[in-house]
Design a protein around this motif. Structure first.
Motif, PDB file in Angstrom:
ATOM      1  N   GLU A   1      -0.824  -5.537   3.035  1.00 26.28           N
ATOM      2  CA  GLU A   1       0.314  -4.674   3.366  1.00 26.28           C
ATOM      3  C   GLU A   1       1.029  -5.253   4.583  1.00 26.28           C
ATOM      4  OE1 GLU A   1       2.106  -1.747   2.370  1.00 26.28           O
ATOM      5  OE2 GLU A   1       3.152  -2.370   4.200  1.00 26.28           O
TER       6      GLU A   1
ATOM      7  N   GLY B   1       3.506   3.383   2.200  1.00 27.86           N
ATOM      8  CA  GLY B   1       4.802   2.970   1.669  1.00 27.86           C
ATOM      9  C   GLY B   1       5.918   3.921   2.057  1.00 27.86           C
ATOM     10  N   ALA B   2       6.933   3.964   1.178  1.00 19.05           N
ATOM     11  CA  ALA B   2       8.114   4.784   1.466  1.00 19.05           C
ATOM     12  C   ALA B   2       7.778   6.274   1.365  1.00 19.05           C
ATOM     13  CB  ALA B   2       9.228   4.421   0.490  1.00 19.05           C
ATOM     14  N   GLY B   3       6.612   6.576   0.788  1.00 20.67           N
ATOM     15  CA  GLY B   3       6.282   7.991   0.578  1.00 20.67           C
ATOM     16  C   GLY B   3       5.664   8.679   1.787  1.00 20.67           C
TER      17      GLY B   3
ATOM     18  N   LYS C   1       8.007  15.343  -1.923  1.00 20.96           N
ATOM     19  CA  LYS C   1       8.209  16.124  -3.154  1.00 20.96           C
ATOM     20  C   LYS C   1       7.344  15.493  -4.227  1.00 20.96           C
ATOM     21  CE  LYS C   1      12.702  15.555  -2.940  1.00 20.96           C
ATOM     22  NZ  LYS C   1      12.941  15.513  -1.506  1.00 20.96           N
TER      23      LYS C   1
ATOM     24  N   ASN D   1      18.081   8.307   4.350  1.00 20.05           N
ATOM     25  CA  ASN D   1      17.245   8.981   3.370  1.00 20.05           C
ATOM     26  C   ASN D   1      16.881  10.329   3.983  1.00 20.05           C
ATOM     27  OD1 ASN D   1      15.357   9.440   1.184  1.00 20.05           O
ATOM     28  ND2 ASN D   1      15.350   7.229   0.929  1.00 20.05           N
TER      29      ASN D   1
ATOM     30  N   GLY E   1       9.233  -0.838  -7.304  1.00 19.02           N
ATOM     31  CA  GLY E   1       9.871  -2.140  -7.105  1.00 19.02           C
ATOM     32  C   GLY E   1      10.148  -2.851  -8.417  1.00 19.02           C
TER      33      GLY E   1
ATOM     34  N   GLY F   1       4.951   0.055   5.359  1.00 18.54           N
ATOM     35  CA  GLY F   1       3.783   0.410   6.157  1.00 18.54           C
ATOM     36  C   GLY F   1       2.831   1.237   5.304  1.00 18.54           C
TER      37      GLY F   1
ATOM     38  N   CYS G   1      10.384   2.581   5.245  1.00 13.66           N
ATOM     39  CA  CYS G   1      10.011   2.172   3.880  1.00 13.66           C
ATOM     40  C   CYS G   1       8.700   1.386   3.850  1.00 13.66           C
ATOM     41  CB  CYS G   1      11.113   1.304   3.275  1.00 13.66           C
ATOM     42  SG  CYS G   1      12.613   2.213   2.905  1.00 13.66           S
TER      43      CYS G   1
ATOM     44  N   LEU H   1       0.838  -1.207   0.000  1.00  9.45           N
ATOM     45  CA  LEU H   1       0.000   0.000   0.000  1.00  9.45           C
ATOM     46  C   LEU H   1       0.872   1.257   0.000  1.00  9.45           C
ATOM     47  CD1 LEU H   1      -2.987   0.898   0.006  1.00  9.45           C
ATOM     48  CD2 LEU H   1      -2.928   0.936   2.489  1.00  9.45           C
ATOM     49  N   GLY H   2       1.834   1.296  -0.936  1.00  9.87           N
ATOM     50  CA  GLY H   2       2.578   2.531  -1.198  1.00  9.87           C
ATOM     51  C   GLY H   2       1.794   3.342  -2.217  1.00  9.87           C
ATOM     52  N   PRO H   3       2.390   4.397  -2.772  1.00 11.65           N
ATOM     53  CA  PRO H   3       1.669   5.193  -3.770  1.00 11.65           C
ATOM     54  C   PRO H   3       1.140   4.362  -4.939  1.00 11.65           C
ATOM     55  CG  PRO H   3       3.706   6.287  -3.133  1.00 11.65           C
ATOM     56  CD  PRO H   3       3.700   4.967  -2.438  1.00 11.65           C
TER      57      PRO H   3
ATOM     58  N   CYS I   1      16.961  13.541  -4.298  1.00  8.01           N
ATOM     59  CA  CYS I   1      15.989  13.716  -3.220  1.00  8.01           C
ATOM     60  C   CYS I   1      16.484  14.758  -2.205  1.00  8.01           C
ATOM     61  CB  CYS I   1      15.719  12.369  -2.549  1.00  8.01           C
ATOM     62  SG  CYS I   1      14.428  12.436  -1.296  1.00  8.01           S
TER      63      CYS I   1
ATOM     64  N   THR J   1       0.159  -7.924   7.092  1.00  3.87           N
ATOM     65  CA  THR J   1      -0.041  -9.126   6.293  1.00  3.87           C
ATOM     66  C   THR J   1       1.055  -9.227   5.237  1.00  3.87           C
ATOM     67  OG1 THR J   1      -2.408  -8.895   6.671  1.00  3.87           O
ATOM     68  CG2 THR J   1      -1.759 -10.343   4.860  1.00  3.87           C
ATOM     69  N   ARG J   2       2.092  -9.955   5.597  1.00 10.30           N
ATOM     70  CA  ARG J   2       3.211 -10.078   4.654  1.00 10.30           C
ATOM     71  C   ARG J   2       2.967 -11.237   3.692  1.00 10.30           C
ATOM     72  NH1 ARG J   2       8.964 -12.178   6.551  1.00 10.30           N
ATOM     73  NH2 ARG J   2       8.788 -10.590   8.183  1.00 10.30           N
ATOM     74  N   VAL J   3       3.092 -10.972   2.409  1.00 13.56           N
ATOM     75  CA  VAL J   3       2.927 -12.028   1.405  1.00 13.56           C
ATOM     76  C   VAL J   3       4.257 -12.752   1.260  1.00 13.56           C
ATOM     77  CG1 VAL J   3       2.599 -12.426  -1.076  1.00 13.56           C
ATOM     78  CG2 VAL J   3       1.033 -10.917   0.183  1.00 13.56           C
TER      79      VAL J   3
HETATM   80  P1  FAD Z   1       6.650   1.736  -1.814  1.00 14.51           P
HETATM   81  O1  FAD Z   1       6.267   3.102  -1.424  1.00 14.51           O
HETATM   82  O2  FAD Z   1       8.012   1.261  -1.464  1.00 14.51           O
HETATM   83  O3  FAD Z   1       5.549   0.769  -1.194  1.00 14.51           O
HETATM   84  C1  FAD Z   1       5.686  -0.612  -1.191  1.00 14.51           C
HETATM   85  C2  FAD Z   1       4.827  -1.189  -0.088  1.00 14.51           C
HETATM   86  O4  FAD Z   1       4.805  -2.597  -0.238  1.00 14.51           O
HETATM   87  C3  FAD Z   1       5.374  -0.912   1.315  1.00 14.51           C
HETATM   88  O5  FAD Z   1       4.402  -0.278   2.092  1.00 14.51           O
HETATM   89  C4  FAD Z   1       5.741  -2.285   1.857  1.00 14.51           C
HETATM   90  O6  FAD Z   1       5.476  -2.418   3.229  1.00 14.51           O
HETATM   91  C5  FAD Z   1       4.833  -3.188   1.044  1.00 14.51           C
HETATM   92  N1  FAD Z   1       5.383  -4.556   0.922  1.00 14.51           N
HETATM   93  C6  FAD Z   1       6.642  -4.916   0.556  1.00 14.51           C
HETATM   94  N2  FAD Z   1       6.766  -6.244   0.556  1.00 14.51           N
HETATM   95  C7  FAD Z   1       5.571  -6.761   0.918  1.00 14.51           C
HETATM   96  C8  FAD Z   1       5.097  -8.083   1.120  1.00 14.51           C
HETATM   97  N3  FAD Z   1       5.874  -9.154   0.911  1.00 14.51           N
HETATM   98  N4  FAD Z   1       3.814  -8.242   1.531  1.00 14.51           N
HETATM   99  C9  FAD Z   1       2.997  -7.166   1.750  1.00 14.51           C
HETATM  100  N5  FAD Z   1       3.417  -5.894   1.580  1.00 14.51           N
HETATM  101  C10 FAD Z   1       4.681  -5.695   1.160  1.00 14.51           C
HETATM  102  N6  FAD Z   1       9.743  10.190  -3.501  1.00 14.51           N
HETATM  103  C11 FAD Z   1       9.302  11.367  -3.966  1.00 14.51           C
HETATM  104  O7  FAD Z   1       8.739  11.427  -5.058  1.00 14.51           O
HETATM  105  N7  FAD Z   1       9.452  12.512  -3.226  1.00 14.51           N
HETATM  106  C12 FAD Z   1      10.055  12.513  -2.012  1.00 14.51           C
HETATM  107  O8  FAD Z   1      10.178  13.560  -1.387  1.00 14.51           O
HETATM  108  C13 FAD Z   1      10.519  11.289  -1.490  1.00 14.51           C
HETATM  109  N8  FAD Z   1      11.135  11.226  -0.284  1.00 14.51           N
HETATM  110  C14 FAD Z   1      11.444  10.009   0.253  1.00 14.51           C
HETATM  111  C15 FAD Z   1      11.908   9.948   1.566  1.00 14.51           C
HETATM  112  C16 FAD Z   1      12.149   8.717   2.178  1.00 14.51           C
HETATM  113  C17 FAD Z   1      12.593   8.681   3.614  1.00 14.51           C
HETATM  114  C18 FAD Z   1      11.975   7.520   1.435  1.00 14.51           C
HETATM  115  C19 FAD Z   1      12.257   6.186   2.066  1.00 14.51           C
HETATM  116  C20 FAD Z   1      11.533   7.569   0.121  1.00 14.51           C
HETATM  117  C21 FAD Z   1      11.257   8.813  -0.481  1.00 14.51           C
HETATM  118  N9  FAD Z   1      10.778   8.911  -1.801  1.00 14.51           N
HETATM  119  C22 FAD Z   1      10.338  10.126  -2.281  1.00 14.51           C
HETATM  120  C23 FAD Z   1      10.626   7.731  -2.662  1.00 14.51           C
HETATM  121  C24 FAD Z   1       9.156   7.306  -2.698  1.00 14.51           C
HETATM  122  O9  FAD Z   1       8.683   7.162  -1.413  1.00 14.51           O
HETATM  123  C25 FAD Z   1       9.020   6.028  -3.501  1.00 14.51           C
HETATM  124  O10 FAD Z   1       9.490   6.284  -4.800  1.00 14.51           O
HETATM  125  C26 FAD Z   1       7.575   5.569  -3.606  1.00 14.51           C
HETATM  126  O11 FAD Z   1       7.013   5.427  -2.329  1.00 14.51           O
HETATM  127  C27 FAD Z   1       7.467   4.255  -4.374  1.00 14.51           C
HETATM  128  O12 FAD Z   1       6.143   3.834  -4.353  1.00 14.51           O
HETATM  129  P2  FAD Z   1       5.713   2.306  -4.513  1.00 14.51           P
HETATM  130  O13 FAD Z   1       4.271   2.274  -4.234  1.00 14.51           O
HETATM  131  O14 FAD Z   1       6.210   1.790  -5.805  1.00 14.51           O
HETATM  132  O15 FAD Z   1       6.512   1.508  -3.388  1.00 14.51           O
END
Ligand code: FAD
Length: 522
Positions: free
Chosen positions: A113, A146-148, A154, A338, A493, A143, A141, A91-93, A318, A216-218
């Motif tokens: 998630e 996600g990492a956002g 930004k 980070n 990812g 929860g 990263c 549940l990231g972006p 960043c 809930t980890r997959v």
């Molecule tokens: P993620 O946000 O990484 O989400 C993945 C999710 O999957 C996580 O919540 C994780 O818990 C979950 N997950 C992983 N494995 C499993 C599993 N096996 N089972 C269940 N769930 C799982 N980007 C910007 O654009 N601007 C910024 O200012 C910025 N600042 C940042 C600051 C920090 C501290 C960090 C860490 C990152 C930052 N980023 C920023 C990067 C940005 O957060 C990521 O590019 C973006 O969140 C990616 O989105 P995503 O949904 O692809 O993955």
């Protein structure tokens, strides 16, 4: 008549209604009675020379009403009883925006998630900062959001070709982001506001019949006849779905390993690695604003730097004005840093990743790991940095000037990184091909920004999660994995995004393709 004008002004005048109106009338040679309305479409800062100016592009209406400026309308359906259900892992972006788009298209998302909701997650962030304990499921990263979530927020992206950036901004505003992000040339939300936005998106998904399971980890996929039909969670539960959106982000190493174990093809992906550099924000303001007082109308200054050293790019990544360096490790025996910042960007520090491009040749020693070679290299460096820091979350650090002169710092300046610092010679901690390029890069940055190589600047290791070191292939047309029916890699990812907005746009695009896939199912 509807016209557009560009107004340049000193920062103190940019938001002054009387001033803006008088500039409009002057530029259009119009009378006050003709002006029926105006709206700024974009604010940017021209800091190329002194004095720094704010540039605004303004839409003007003369003798007719100003066109309405409505947010993208919300068209969510109730999907509680929908026949098809799509599993979203993460549940990231990417996962959040995929879920919202599925609901708009009438399909039920079931989100799994590994981490916790934003509020519970805070407890785990505290544990990393204060007790040096990294929870592998809930950290900076992993929860909700996600990492956002605990980031700078930004929102600028270079991937404008991949989707509708404006639509993402509008959806963020619908869920509580400040509407100024729609007109700011460098919009950001801030770590104090992001959890509220993320929570509003969660509530929207639930209220329309989507399902979300935290903690809930997959750990496995169920494959039948070349198609994915479900997942297995850490507790051994099997959850079924008609398709699977894999949005697990760049730090889900266990997912990359799972894919490799199941012989689902992966590809090695170039990424970047280096350090975070921190300066006093006042110094960066002084350099970027040419000594001019920042005042209340200019934001904490940012910078962007790039230089080529021996065939590799060295660049800032960043950059967080008025922010904090945070411990972003996802496992106990590693150090990853980070940056994040609050909406007002009002901390006394400016930090930025300064990283070196890592290409396949650079990770040749891990060749036997095939597509995971870059990941193994990343893991090796993060562990080495953890050892050098004293095997806690205390991070190795060095004054920037000492790094350039090759000596260990006898004292370190104050730093925003809460777990603490250990003085080291960074050239002995980082691989030599990275550290010499960083050194040459920093020297070049010092020439570009006079004062950047300052006594009060320090570097902290390691900035290593800049992007995914692995790519999960997908068909460019269907966005589905070429070997596994119903498996849709999404977001950072898989190697399809590099930030919050691009991940959100990719999530939406994948959701649309998933619906096309479902329509063809019997
Ligand atoms: P993620 O946000 O990484 O989400 C993945 C999710 O999957 C996580 O919540 C994780 O818990 C979950 N997950 C992983 N494995 C499993 C599993 N096996 N089972 C269940 N769930 C799982 N980007 C910007 O654009 N601007 C910024 O200012 C910025 N600042 C940042 C600051 C920090 C501290 C960090 C860490 C990152 C930052 N980023 C920023 C990067 C940005 O957060 C990521 O590019 C973006 O969140 C990616 O989105 P995503 O949904 O692809 O993955």
């Amino acid at each position: 008549m509807i016209k557009e004008v560009e107004i340049k002004s000193l920062p103190a005048l940019a938001y002054n209604d009387e001033f803006v109106k008088s500039e409009i009338l002057k530029q259009l040679k119009a009378e006050p009675g003709e002006l029926t309305g105006y709206r700024t479409l974009r604010y940017s800062i021209d800091a190329r020379r002194s004095p720094v100016q704010i540039v605004q592009r303004v839409q003007v209406a003369l003798d007719e009403p100003l066109p309405a400026d409505e947010l993208t309308p919300l068209m969510y359906k109730n999907v509680g009883d929908a026949q098809k259900r799509v599993l979203i892992v993460g549940l990231g972006p990417a996962g959040m925006f995929a879920a919202l788009r599925l609901i708009e298209l009438g399909v039920k998302p079931v989100v799994l998630e590994r981490g916790y909701d934003v509020r519970t997650r805070r407890r785990d962030l505290k544990a990393v900062n204060r007790d040096h304990i990294v929870n592998p499921d809930s950290n900076y990263c992993f929860g909700e959001g996600g990492a956002g979530t605990y980031s700078d927020g930004k929102l600028y992206t270079r991937s404008t070709k991949r989707g509708d950036v404006r639509r993402i901004y509008d959806l963020l505003v619908h869920h509580g982001a400040n509407p100024f992000i729609r007109v700011d040339a460098h919009p950001h939300i801030g770590t104090n506001k992001l959890p509220g936005v993320v929570q509003a998106i969660r509530e929207r998904i639930l209220e329309h019949g989507g399902e979300i399971y935290f903690g809930t980890r997959v750990v496995d996929f169920v494959l039948q006849g070349g198609r994915v039909t479900g997942v297995v969670t850490r507790d051994g539960a099997v959850i079924e779905g008609d398709a699977l959106i894999l949005a697990t982000g760049h730090s889900a190493r266990d997912i990359f390993e799972l894919l490799q174990r199941k012989q689902i093809s992966l590809e090695l992906k170039p990424f970047a690695l280096g350090v975070r550099v921190e300066h006093p924000q006042a110094l960066i303001d002084h350099i970027q604003y040419h000594g001019m007082e920042r005042g209340e109308h200019l934001p904490a200054a940012r910078y962007k730097l790039v230089h080529q050293v021996a065939g590799r790019g060295v660049y800032s990544f960043c950059m967080c004005p008025g922010g904090f360096i945070v411990p972003a490790a996802t496992a106990q025996e590693e150090i990853v840093v980070n940056g994040m910042s609050p909406s007002k960007r009002d901390s006394r520090f400016a930090n930025s990743g300064i990283v070196v491009e890592i290409l396949p040749d650079d990770v040749a020693e891990f060749k036997k790991d095939g597509p995971l070679a870059a990941l193994r290299f990343q893991q090796m460096v993060e562990r080495r940095v953890w050892e050098a820091g004293g095997k806690t979350q205390s991070a190795p650090a060095q004054r920037l000037i000492d790094f350039i002169n090759g000596k260990v710092s006898t004292s370190l300046p104050e730093c925003s990184y809460i777990p603490g610092l250990t003085p080291v010679n960074m050239h002995e901690v980082l691989p030599e091909f990275v550290s010499f390029r960083l050194k040459e890069g920093f020297k070049a940055f010092g020439r570009k920004m006079k004062g950047y190589l300052n006594e009060e600047a320090q570097i902290v290791a390691t900035e290593s999660r800049t992007s995914s070191p692995v790519k999960i292939p997908r068909n460019p047309e269907t966005l589905m994995h070429p070997e596994v029916g119903g498996l849709f890699p999404a977001g950072e990812g898989g190697g399809y995004a590099g930030g919050i907005v691009s991940a959100a746009m990719d999530g939406e695009r994948v959701a649309e393709k998933v619906v096309e896939f479902l329509q063809k199912l019997p």
